[in-house]
Enzyme design. Sequence first.
Site, PDB file in Angstrom:
ATOM      1  N   ILE A   1      -7.202 -10.312   3.311  1.00 35.85           N
ATOM      2  CA  ILE A   1      -8.598 -10.124   2.918  1.00 35.85           C
ATOM      3  C   ILE A   1      -8.683  -9.493   1.532  1.00 35.85           C
ATOM      4  O   ILE A   1      -8.046  -8.468   1.260  1.00 35.85           O
ATOM      5  CB  ILE A   1      -9.329  -9.236   3.943  1.00 35.85           C
ATOM      6  CG1 ILE A   1      -9.244  -9.876   5.339  1.00 35.85           C
ATOM      7  CG2 ILE A   1     -10.786  -9.031   3.552  1.00 35.85           C
ATOM      8  CD1 ILE A   1      -9.767  -8.992   6.451  1.00 35.85           C
TER       9      ILE A   1
ATOM     10  N   LEU B   1      -4.913  -1.291   2.768  1.00 41.30           N
ATOM     11  CA  LEU B   1      -3.880  -1.087   1.757  1.00 41.30           C
ATOM     12  C   LEU B   1      -4.513  -0.464   0.518  1.00 41.30           C
ATOM     13  O   LEU B   1      -5.425  -1.053  -0.078  1.00 41.30           O
ATOM     14  CB  LEU B   1      -3.216  -2.409   1.356  1.00 41.30           C
ATOM     15  CG  LEU B   1      -2.358  -3.159   2.376  1.00 41.30           C
ATOM     16  CD1 LEU B   1      -3.215  -3.812   3.466  1.00 41.30           C
ATOM     17  CD2 LEU B   1      -1.527  -4.221   1.665  1.00 41.30           C
TER      18      LEU B   1
ATOM     19  N   GLY C   1      -5.170  -3.559  -4.056  1.00 41.09           N
ATOM     20  CA  GLY C   1      -6.005  -2.947  -3.012  1.00 41.09           C
ATOM     21  C   GLY C   1      -6.646  -3.991  -2.111  1.00 41.09           C
ATOM     22  O   GLY C   1      -7.294  -4.907  -2.590  1.00 41.09           O
ATOM     23  N   SER C   2      -6.479  -3.872  -0.813  1.00 40.52           N
ATOM     24  CA  SER C   2      -6.949  -4.946   0.057  1.00 40.52           C
ATOM     25  C   SER C   2      -6.892  -4.516   1.519  1.00 40.52           C
ATOM     26  O   SER C   2      -6.706  -3.351   1.840  1.00 40.52           O
ATOM     27  CB  SER C   2      -6.082  -6.195  -0.153  1.00 40.52           C
ATOM     28  OG  SER C   2      -4.718  -5.867   0.001  1.00 40.52           O
ATOM     29  N   ARG C   3      -7.043  -5.506   2.411  1.00 39.90           N
ATOM     30  CA  ARG C   3      -6.972  -5.283   3.849  1.00 39.90           C
ATOM     31  C   ARG C   3      -6.270  -6.479   4.491  1.00 39.90           C
ATOM     32  O   ARG C   3      -6.433  -7.621   4.055  1.00 39.90           O
ATOM     33  CB  ARG C   3      -8.393  -5.150   4.416  1.00 39.90           C
ATOM     34  CG  ARG C   3      -8.475  -4.907   5.917  1.00 39.90           C
ATOM     35  CD  ARG C   3      -9.918  -4.818   6.371  1.00 39.90           C
ATOM     36  NE  ARG C   3     -10.581  -3.615   5.906  1.00 39.90           N
ATOM     37  CZ  ARG C   3     -10.758  -2.513   6.626  1.00 39.90           C
ATOM     38  NH1 ARG C   3     -10.311  -2.473   7.867  1.00 39.90           N
ATOM     39  NH2 ARG C   3     -11.367  -1.463   6.145  1.00 39.90           N
TER      40      ARG C   3
END
EC number: 4.1.1.65
Length: 230
Positions: free
Chosen positions: A155, A97, A185-187
């Site tokens: 995450i 993301l 911002g991430s996963r």
Amino acid sequence: MCFSLPNINKEGYLFIIVSFIITCIAFSISWGFGVTCLFPTLLCTYFFRDPARVVPNNKDLILSPADGVISQVEEVDYPLSAENGEKKRFTLVSIFLSVLNVHVNRIPISGTVKEMHYKKGKFVSAMSDRSSNENEKQVIAVEYEKGKEVIVEQIAGLIARRIVCNLIVSQNVKAGERFGIIRFGSRVNIYVPADIEIRVSKGQTVVGGETIIANLNKENVQEKLTFDVI
């Protein structure tokens, strides 16, 4: 022409209010300073947007838990402690993301929250596949049938240091429902049993609550779908 404000996730209220107040103060000092401060306020509002989604209403579908781009699809070992030492194989679908994606996370399949684990870790850039193993994360296992489950990992990233998860163990959940958010911002990883065919591929853009990751029923059920707006 009708203008409507976007739906905003409650996790963004404080950020937006503080940014707005600073912007008002900045405009009272000078126009240029105010315009400069207005940009992060608009960006913050955009980041915390929480649009409704048209969710396929079918118990056999596994949906994307997040918006973003698929960065990894591979077969891996069971990511939690297996009962009785039983070795299980899952297919990992990893979604990156960016700061411009919607960051609200959604339930991938209807069922019951079987397990939840919060793991401390690093804050490696979410663009790196290393983040899946090294970064701080929230792990959620959703049991959709007795002994069968889908696992989701929220995450943290380099600047995403706040994971919000609104679930509890034994809670009944419905596919497409909102369950949390990761800031800036991430996963998000989703683990699907390895014997289920994955219907997405690396590099594909997915939409949380709408894109079909996999189908428990091997037959094509596209024509049988109904939809809910959530």
